[in-house]
Design an enzyme around this catalytic site. Structure first.
Site, PDB file in Angstrom:
ATOM      1  NE  ARG A  36      -4.287  -1.617   1.671  1.00 61.55           N
ATOM      2  CZ  ARG A  36      -5.174  -2.124   2.505  1.00 61.55           C
ATOM      3  NH1 ARG A  36      -4.998  -2.016   3.799  1.00 61.55           N
ATOM      4  NH2 ARG A  36      -6.245  -2.736   2.054  1.00 61.55           N
ATOM      5  CE  LYS A 210     -21.477 -15.612   6.564  1.00 67.95           C
ATOM      6  NZ  LYS A 210     -21.344 -14.301   7.232  1.00 67.95           N
ATOM      7  N   GLY A 360      -9.553  -8.401  -1.881  1.00 69.76           N
ATOM      8  CA  GLY A 360      -9.705  -9.555  -0.987  1.00 69.76           C
ATOM      9  C   GLY A 360      -8.969 -10.793  -1.442  1.00 69.76           C
ATOM     10  N   GLY A 383     -13.677  -3.993   0.984  1.00 66.35           N
ATOM     11  CA  GLY A 383     -15.031  -3.480   1.224  1.00 66.35           C
ATOM     12  C   GLY A 383     -15.421  -2.410   0.225  1.00 66.35           C
TER      13      GLY A 383
HETATM   14  P1  AMP Z   1     -15.098 -14.316   1.053  1.00 67.12           P
HETATM   15  O1  AMP Z   1     -14.365 -13.645   2.194  1.00 67.12           O
HETATM   16  O2  AMP Z   1     -16.567 -14.272   1.153  1.00 67.12           O
HETATM   17  O3  AMP Z   1     -14.548 -13.916  -0.287  1.00 67.12           O
HETATM   18  O4  AMP Z   1     -14.793 -15.858   1.243  1.00 67.12           O
HETATM   19  C1  AMP Z   1     -13.500 -16.364   1.157  1.00 67.12           C
HETATM   20  C2  AMP Z   1     -13.438 -17.613   1.951  1.00 67.12           C
HETATM   21  O5  AMP Z   1     -14.412 -18.527   1.489  1.00 67.12           O
HETATM   22  C3  AMP Z   1     -12.117 -18.297   1.814  1.00 67.12           C
HETATM   23  O6  AMP Z   1     -11.512 -18.331   3.096  1.00 67.12           O
HETATM   24  C4  AMP Z   1     -12.451 -19.676   1.324  1.00 67.12           C
HETATM   25  O7  AMP Z   1     -11.738 -20.682   2.001  1.00 67.12           O
HETATM   26  C5  AMP Z   1     -13.917 -19.826   1.669  1.00 67.12           C
HETATM   27  N1  AMP Z   1     -14.602 -20.756   0.764  1.00 67.12           N
HETATM   28  C6  AMP Z   1     -14.699 -20.664  -0.565  1.00 67.12           C
HETATM   29  N2  AMP Z   1     -15.359 -21.721  -1.055  1.00 67.12           N
HETATM   30  C7  AMP Z   1     -15.686 -22.516  -0.013  1.00 67.12           C
HETATM   31  C8  AMP Z   1     -16.394 -23.737   0.121  1.00 67.12           C
HETATM   32  N3  AMP Z   1     -16.871 -24.379  -0.948  1.00 67.12           N
HETATM   33  N4  AMP Z   1     -16.568 -24.217   1.360  1.00 67.12           N
HETATM   34  C9  AMP Z   1     -16.069 -23.579   2.432  1.00 67.12           C
HETATM   35  N5  AMP Z   1     -15.399 -22.422   2.371  1.00 67.12           N
HETATM   36  C10 AMP Z   1     -15.210 -21.900   1.156  1.00 67.12           C
END
Ligand code: AMP
Length: 403
Positions: A36, A210, A360, A383
């Protein structure tokens, strides 16, 4: 309306306040990663090389106690900046008052000053969180220290704080220029343009844990995208909504109805995995295998399978704009990283497309793959880039003057 850019303003002999994003990982005074700081250099150099005085403001972490202040001083960051620029950088251990004002008065053209972490203002006084609550007297105080304001902190653009929005409003009220720095300019150009005027075919790839985190993005981008490819944990709520067996995979029961609505709205545009890498446990040590659409009751889907990778690649062929946010699986574990790596590599090979990674984990995956220079733009804000993709107005950008 196009925004004013730092190169549009006359900085010679001017005191230029620059809001940078120096929110770096730091432990025991040691900076874990200086990306950064490096990313802020072009704007700082533009100001100093054109005869301006650069007065830098940034937050670092969250300040809730005096102990946090010891851990989260910007002093080591100023020292690193000095090393990177190979020139003196003055650090002032306060961000309000005589010491700061005297140090600014003593600056020569081309000098650089870093004031202390703006979030010290969140506990330093009797008025509550002055920085994070955008106390207007604080914004006006900082604005009064300079002749122009440059906002180069995209990472905080989704927040209205005194050091980005408060200063900007006070500067504009005093008829002084408020411009975007080069980093902010790139984010507006690539992320903003992808959302507002994408060149078609436009493909959005979403993943991560999610559905609930990405609802706004899906809703905003369904009408604009030619395809939305969904992988990662969030795909299983959609697959369940279609009546598939998802075993022990990630699942948000309260989002099934919404998933059904989105599937109906998007029709053939929304593309889901057709096979999965599954395991009985969330572990890299447990056995794993590839199964088709339906997942056995005692297994969980942890990555998209090879047929899904091929299907996603087919949808990406010929794309002119691609936005990617979120990994295709639990990519931190090597057994479940393939889908994310394959999609990252595919993006790197799309030389005819503008490819944008929205911060991210997917940004980390692309950098880890050595793809950084093959992707058109890797957004610096997690974010902030999500809210930008949701089509929201980001207060940090809205407060920059129009050209
Ligand atoms: P996010 O912060 O919403 O972008 O989610 C990222 C996280 O989702 C990472 O730490 C991944 O390990 C987790 N993730 C992605 N796909 C899966 C899955 N099929 N089952 C469990 N965790 C997952």
């Amino acid at each position: 309306m196009a925004k004013l850019i730092v190169s549009d303003i006359d900085v010679k002999d001017k005191k230029v306040l620059i809001r940078v994003d120096f929110n770096v990982p730091i432990k025991d005074g040691v900076i874990g990663n200086d990306n950064r700081i490096v990313a802020a250099l072009p704007t700082i150099k533009y100001v100093t090389e054109n005869g301006g005085k650069a007065i830098l403001l940034s937050h670092l972490g969250r300040i809730k106690s005096d102990d946090d202040k010891l851990k989260l001083t910007l002093k080591p960051v100023a020292a690193r900046l000095s090393e990177l620029l190979k020139k003196d950088v003055k650090f002032v251990a306060s961000n309000e008052g005589k010491e700061l004002e005297d140090a600014i008065a003593a600056m020569n053209d081309g000098d650089i000053l870093v004031m202390e972490n703006t979030r010290f203002q969140d506990i330093d006084n009797d008025f509550g969180k002055r920085e994070s609550k955008n106390d207007s007297t604080l914004g006006a105080y900082w604005a009064g220290l300079g002749d122009a304001f440059v906002n180069d902190a995209f990472g905080t653009a989704h927040r209205a704080h005194a050091s980005n929005v408060g200063i900007a409003e006070a500067m504009k009220a005093a008829n002084k220029p408020v411009a975007a720095g080069y980093l902010m300019e790139k984010e507006i150009k690539f992320v903003g343009d992808a959302v507002d005027h994408p060149v078609h075919p436009f493909v959005t790839i979403l993943g991560g844990a999610k559905v609930s985190d990405k609802i706004g993005v899906i809703e905003n981008l369904i009408p604009k995208s030619d395809y939305i490819l969904i992988g990662g944990g969030m795909a299983y709520t959609f697959l369940a909504a279609q009546g598939h067996e998802i075993g022990k995979s990630l699942f948000e029961a309260d989002k099934v109805e919404l998933a059904k609505e989105l599937l109906a709205k998007a029709g053939d545009k929304l593309v889901l995995p057709i096979d999965n890498v599954v395991s009985k446990e969330f572990s890299n040590d447990a056995p794993f295998e590839v199964v088709g659409l339906d997942i056995p009751a005692d297994e969980m889907g942890l990555d998209i399978g090879p047929k899904s990778v091929a299907l996603f690649k087919e949808k990406l062929a010929g794309a002119k704009t691609v936005v990617w946010n979120g990994p295709m699986g639990a990519f931190e574990m090597s057994n479940f990283a393939n889908g994310t790596l394959e999609i990252g590599r595919e993006l790197g090979s799309l030389t005819e497309a503008t490819t944008i990674i929205g911060g991210g984990d997917s940004a980390a995956a692309a950098i880890q793959l050595g793809l950084a220079d093959k992707i058109t733009h890797i957004s610096t804000g997690g974010g902030a880039s999500l809210e930008y993709l949701e089509g929201k107005t980001l207060p940090g950008i809205a407060s920059i003057s129009d050209k």
